[in-house]
Design an enzyme around this catalytic site. Structure first.
Site, PDB file in Angstrom:
ATOM      1  N   LEU A 138       2.716   3.190  -1.110  1.00  0.00           N
ATOM      2  CA  LEU A 138       3.112   4.156  -1.079  1.00  0.00           C
ATOM      3  C   LEU A 138       4.337   4.094  -0.801  1.00  0.00           C
ATOM      4  CD1 LEU A 138       0.886   7.192   0.729  1.00  0.00           C
ATOM      5  CD2 LEU A 138       1.344   6.179  -2.488  1.00  0.00           C
ATOM      6  N   ASP A 139       5.732   4.227  -0.734  1.00  0.00           N
ATOM      7  CA  ASP A 139       6.823   4.538  -0.679  1.00  0.00           C
ATOM      8  C   ASP A 139       7.121   4.975   0.761  1.00  0.00           C
ATOM      9  OD1 ASP A 139       7.234   3.786  -3.334  1.00  0.00           O
ATOM     10  OD2 ASP A 139       8.700   5.688  -3.950  1.00  0.00           O
ATOM     11  N   LYS A 140       8.484   4.462   1.499  1.00  0.00           N
ATOM     12  CA  LYS A 140       8.564   4.719   2.989  1.00  0.00           C
ATOM     13  C   LYS A 140       8.457   5.606   3.542  1.00  0.00           C
ATOM     14  CE  LYS A 140      11.967   3.934   6.450  1.00  0.00           C
ATOM     15  NZ  LYS A 140      12.808   3.638   6.527  1.00  0.00           N
TER      16      LYS A 140
END
Length: 325
Positions: A138-140
């Protein structure tokens, strides 16, 4: 701590004439073909008592196979006592509810302080699994559910399930603009031609499909439920921006604040301070890699997304624009 793996098998009749690595992939399905190929080339597999290092070697029915390999633990990364919200764990997998701001894997600019470092501290044996068992990211600043494999066999099965689109991943998002209905975006995604840190819809990209449906409409925004078929970097963010409905807070892909006309100060301020993409991995469903049991988890929408939805809902009510409710 290194892991010692040993297996024995006999080449079966239907595998006669196959490549060595191809036969091994069927005999030992808990390991990927690329990993088995590496082990063959490293001299860790014997065929009829002889070390064979050529993956393309043809095999004959009745030949004996002996696999004996030591998998070295991942020592490049630090184990760090970072708190994880673990929603499920057994001997083979664990499911994490990731908060905003936490990077999944160390990289340029983020050498530690990631989910991977936390996993190494929580379960030291996971160092024996490549990437500490991480099979998708998942993106930051995206929140929500991600599954992690605790063993090599579990990782192989989960990666295969992802590629076969057998794992269901659903997301909640809030986007700019009022969408009239659901649909899908089927557009290839690749590296942006001029912005190295961004992705884009490009003809040379990898296939990517995102399904979406309208969950709630506001005056100038829409709350969506989305489902991924593929898992490209920034996929939902890129696809929504491509159809001109970028996610709230996603300034990288055009999601700057766009308040509806006549919006009150509370909503204006709420949109201004929302500094991440409004995206949450709300549901994860998969077949357990060992037992085969179908499992599903849901993660509550985080407070910041709940708050911005409440403000948009309140704005629509106050403006008495009931057609959006």
């Amino acid at each position: 701590m290194n892991q010692h793996i040993t297996h024995s098998a006999i080449i079966e009749e239907q595998q006669a004439g196959w490549r060595f690595d191809q036969a091994l992939a069927e005999l030992f399905p808990d390991y990927s073909r690329s990993r088995l190929k590496e082990w063959i080339q490293a001299g860790a597999v014997e065929l009829d008592g002889q070390v064979v290092t050529k993956p393309r070697e043809k095999v004959l029915a009745g030949m004996s196979v002996e696999l004996d390999v030591v998998v070295e633990a991942e020592e490049r990364f630090l184990a760090q006592p970072i708190e994880l919200d673990i929603v499920y764990e057994d001997a083979d997998i664990l499911v994490v509810n990731k908060p905003a701001g936490l990077v999944v894997h160390p990289g340029a600019g983020t050498p530690d302080g990631t989910v991977l470092n936390a996993l190494l501290h929580h379960h030291p044996e996971i160092a024996q699994v490549p990437r500490a068992g991480i099979v998708h990211r998942l993106d930051k600043d995206t929140t929500g559910l991600m599954v992690v494999a605790k063993t090599l066999p579990a990782q192989t099965h989960l990666v295969n399930a992802l590629q076969a689109r057998e794992i269901t991943r659903e997301y909640e998002a809030i986007v700019n603009g009022v969408m009239t209905g659901g649909g899908l975006v089927d557009e290839p995604i690749g590296r942006h031609p001029t912005k190295r840190t961004s992705m884009a819809v490009v003809s040379s990209g990898k296939p990517a499909v995102t399904h979406y449906r309208v969950a709630e409409r506001f005056r100038l925004h829409t709350r969506l439920r989305l489902r991924l078929e593929s898992g490209r970097t920034h996929q939902i963010r890129v696809h929504m921006a491509h159809i001109r409905h970028p996610l709230i807070g996603d300034t990288q892909y055009g999601g700057r604040p766009r308040p509806p006309q006549g919006a009150g100060e509370e909503l204006l301020q709420g949109l201004r301070i929302f500094k991440r993409q409004a995206l949450h991995a709300v549901k994860l469903e998969l077949d357990h890699p060992v037992t085969g049991e179908r499992l599903a988890w849901e993660a509550a929408i985080p407070d910041d997304m709940v708050k911005i939805a409440e403000l948009l809902r309140k704005d629509a009510h106050e403006m008495k624009d009931d057609k959006y409710l």
